[in-house]
Design a protein around this motif. Structure first.
Motif, PDB file in Angstrom:
ATOM      1  N   MET A   1       1.940  -2.025  -6.411  1.00  0.00           N
ATOM      2  CA  MET A   1       1.639  -0.943  -5.484  1.00  0.00           C
ATOM      3  C   MET A   1       0.138  -0.651  -5.489  1.00  0.00           C
ATOM      4  SD  MET A   1       3.576   2.716  -5.129  1.00  0.00           S
ATOM      5  CE  MET A   1       5.040   1.876  -4.530  1.00  0.00           C
ATOM      6  N   LEU A   2      -0.428  -0.531  -4.286  1.00  0.00           N
ATOM      7  CA  LEU A   2      -1.832  -0.173  -4.133  1.00  0.00           C
ATOM      8  C   LEU A   2      -1.929   1.292  -3.733  1.00  0.00           C
ATOM      9  CD1 LEU A   2      -3.058  -3.237  -2.015  1.00  0.00           C
ATOM     10  CD2 LEU A   2      -2.963  -3.030  -4.510  1.00  0.00           C
ATOM     11  N   THR A   3      -2.828   2.024  -4.358  1.00  0.00           N
ATOM     12  CA  THR A   3      -2.968   3.428  -4.012  1.00  0.00           C
ATOM     13  C   THR A   3      -4.421   3.867  -4.077  1.00  0.00           C
ATOM     14  OG1 THR A   3      -2.411   5.696  -4.683  1.00  0.00           O
ATOM     15  CG2 THR A   3      -2.412   4.034  -6.414  1.00  0.00           C
TER      16      THR A   3
ATOM     17  N   LEU B   1       5.284   8.008 -10.086  1.00  0.00           N
ATOM     18  CA  LEU B   1       6.449   7.978  -9.206  1.00  0.00           C
ATOM     19  C   LEU B   1       6.728   6.560  -8.736  1.00  0.00           C
ATOM     20  CD1 LEU B   1       8.685   9.372  -7.669  1.00  0.00           C
ATOM     21  CD2 LEU B   1       7.046   9.941  -5.866  1.00  0.00           C
ATOM     22  N   GLY B   2       5.669   5.815  -8.398  1.00  0.00           N
ATOM     23  CA  GLY B   2       5.853   4.432  -7.979  1.00  0.00           C
ATOM     24  C   GLY B   2       6.525   3.607  -9.059  1.00  0.00           C
ATOM     25  N   LEU B   3       6.112   3.790 -10.307  1.00  0.00           N
ATOM     26  CA  LEU B   3       6.723   3.066 -11.419  1.00  0.00           C
ATOM     27  C   LEU B   3       8.170   3.491 -11.617  1.00  0.00           C
ATOM     28  CD1 LEU B   3       3.745   3.166 -13.937  1.00  0.00           C
ATOM     29  CD2 LEU B   3       4.565   1.169 -12.672  1.00  0.00           C
ATOM     30  N   GLU B   4       8.428   4.783 -11.485  1.00  0.00           N
ATOM     31  CA  GLU B   4       9.800   5.279 -11.630  1.00  0.00           C
ATOM     32  C   GLU B   4      10.725   4.686 -10.577  1.00  0.00           C
ATOM     33  OE1 GLU B   4       9.254   9.495 -11.432  1.00  0.00           O
ATOM     34  OE2 GLU B   4       9.159   9.710 -13.614  1.00  0.00           O
ATOM     35  N   LEU B   5      10.194   4.448  -9.387  1.00  0.00           N
ATOM     36  CA  LEU B   5      11.000   3.892  -8.302  1.00  0.00           C
ATOM     37  C   LEU B   5      11.183   2.385  -8.411  1.00  0.00           C
ATOM     38  CD1 LEU B   5       9.621   5.956  -5.287  1.00  0.00           C
ATOM     39  CD2 LEU B   5      11.839   6.207  -6.415  1.00  0.00           C
TER      40      LEU B   5
ATOM     41  N   ASP C   1       0.846  -1.187   0.000  1.00  0.00           N
ATOM     42  CA  ASP C   1       0.000   0.000   0.000  1.00  0.00           C
ATOM     43  C   ASP C   1       0.884   1.239   0.000  1.00  0.00           C
ATOM     44  OD1 ASP C   1      -2.376   1.477   0.120  1.00  0.00           O
ATOM     45  OD2 ASP C   1      -2.216   1.658   2.290  1.00  0.00           O
ATOM     46  N   LEU C   2       0.468   2.242  -0.730  1.00  0.00           N
ATOM     47  CA  LEU C   2       1.266   3.469  -0.808  1.00  0.00           C
ATOM     48  C   LEU C   2       1.298   4.213   0.510  1.00  0.00           C
ATOM     49  CD1 LEU C   2       2.826   5.658  -2.326  1.00  0.00           C
ATOM     50  CD2 LEU C   2       0.643   6.541  -3.154  1.00  0.00           C
TER      51      LEU C   2
ATOM     52  N   ASP D   1       6.658   5.037   3.815  1.00  0.00           N
ATOM     53  CA  ASP D   1       5.508   4.757   2.954  1.00  0.00           C
ATOM     54  C   ASP D   1       5.919   3.810   1.826  1.00  0.00           C
ATOM     55  OD1 ASP D   1       6.940   6.334   1.177  1.00  0.00           O
ATOM     56  OD2 ASP D   1       5.575   8.037   1.291  1.00  0.00           O
ATOM     57  N   GLY D   2       4.974   3.548   0.930  1.00  0.00           N
ATOM     58  CA  GLY D   2       5.242   2.629  -0.173  1.00  0.00           C
ATOM     59  C   GLY D   2       6.380   3.087  -1.062  1.00  0.00           C
ATOM     60  N   PHE D   3       6.500   4.398  -1.263  1.00  0.00           N
ATOM     61  CA  PHE D   3       7.599   4.921  -2.071  1.00  0.00           C
ATOM     62  C   PHE D   3       8.943   4.575  -1.433  1.00  0.00           C
ATOM     63  CE2 PHE D   3       4.540   8.506  -3.362  1.00  0.00           C
ATOM     64  CZ  PHE D   3       4.161   7.834  -4.520  1.00  0.00           C
ATOM     65  N   ALA D   4       9.058   4.820  -0.124  1.00  0.00           N
ATOM     66  CA  ALA D   4      10.312   4.560   0.580  1.00  0.00           C
ATOM     67  C   ALA D   4      10.661   3.077   0.547  1.00  0.00           C
ATOM     68  CB  ALA D   4      10.215   5.058   2.023  1.00  0.00           C
TER      69      ALA D   4
END
Length: 240
Positions: free
Chosen positions: A81-83, A93-97, A56-57, A63-66
Motif C-alpha cells: 500500500m502506498l500512502t 489500518l491498511g495492515l489490519e485489513l 495507492d491509498l 479507496d485502497g482500504f476498500a
C-alpha cells in the motif's frame, strides 16, 4: 531481454506516477500493468492473476482500504500500500485489513523495487524449501500448518489459507516456540529486514494472526510478555 519474473498491477489515479512506476518496474524484469481505480483493477482481474498489487491509498471511488478489504475476502495476493498520509493510523489500518507492506510517499523507486522483491520472496510458496529438517506438516495447540500450501488446518480438518505476511509471522513463532521474541526480532524474522525506529506494525500483524487462530492474548497460543515482546506458548510437533 529480461524474462518477466512476476506480474504486478500498479493502482494509482495519477497517470504520471502510474506510468513512471510501471515503466521502472518493467525495466527491472517485471510485467507491470496499470489501473487508475478499483473499476479498472476489477477489469484486469477478470483475466489476470497478478503476483502482487501496488495500491495507492487515496483513490476515487473505492479507496485502497476498500480494495484491500474486498480482495482479502477470497484472495491472498500480496499487497503493498502506498500512502501520502503522515498519519500512522492509516498505515496500521491498511495492515489490519491485510496489506503485506506499506510505503510512504514520496519515495525512491529503488526502495519500492526492494520492497517488491522482498514481498515476493516472502510470499511466494517455495515447496523446495521444505527439507527433511523442516517438515511439511507441524502441529501446535489445536492447529496444524501445511508449510507447502501455506494453510492452517483446524481440528475438523478444514483448511484456511494464510497471506504471505501471516504465514511468515507464524513461521517465526513456530521456529522459536516457547521463546520470547521482541518486536524488532519478529519484524526481522518475518520481513527479512531490520525494523524501522519506533515501528509498531508488528503488533498489528500479531493481532491479525491471533484473530486467524481464534486466540485469546492472555491464555491463548500467542501471549504478550509485558516489556519484552511475544511468545508462542505451545510446543510444536512434527507430523510429516
Amino acid at each position: 531481454m529480461t524474462t518477466p519474473s512476476a506480474t504486478l498491477i500498479v493502482v494509482d489515479d495519477d497517470p504520471e506516477i502510474r506510468e513512471l512506476l510501471a515503466d521502472y518496474l518493467g525495466r527491472h524484469g517485471y510485467r507491470a500493468l496499470e489501473a487508475e481505480d478499483a473499476v479498472a483493477l476489477d477489469a484486469l482481474l477478470e483475466h489476470e492473476r497478478p503476483d502482487l498489487l501496488i495500491v495507492d491509498l487515496m483513490l476515487p471511488g473505492d479507496d485502497g482500504f476498500a480494495i484491500c478489504r474486498r480482495l482479502r475476502r477470497d484472495s491472498e495476493v500480496p499487497i503493498i500500500m502506498l500512502t501520502a498520509s503522515p498519519d500512522e493510523t492509516d498505515r496500521i489500518l491498511g495492515l489490519e485489513l491485510g496489506a503485506d507492506d506499506y510505503l510512504g510517499k514520496p519515495f525512491n523507486p529503488r526502495e519500492l523495487l526492494a520492497r517488491v522483491k522482498a514481498v515476493l520472496r516472502r510470499c511466494r510458496p517455495r515447496p523446495e524449501a521444505v527439507t527433511p529438517d523442516r517438515a511439511r506438516l507441524v502441529a501446535f495447540g489445536d492447529w496444524r500448518l501445511d508449510r507447502v500450501t501455506r494453510e492452517l488446518i483446524d481440528a475438523e480438518g478444514e483448511r484456511h489459507p494464510l497471506s504471505g505476511a501471516d504465514f511468515l509471522l507464524l513461521q517465526a513463532f513456530l521456529d522459536h516456540a516457547e521463546q520470547v521474541l521482541s518486536r524488532d526480532r519478529l519484524f526481522e524474522l518475518s520481513r527479512g529486514r531490520p525494523a524501522p525506529p519506533l515501528d509498531r506494525s508488528i503488533d498489528v500483524h500479531v493481532c491479525r494472526l491471533r484473530q486467524r487462530l481464534g486466540d485469546d492474548q492472555e491464555a491463548g497460543l500467542i501471549r504478550t510478555v509485558r516489556g519484552a515482546g511475544y511468545v508462542l506458548a505451545s510446543r510444536v510437533d512434527v507430523i510429516a
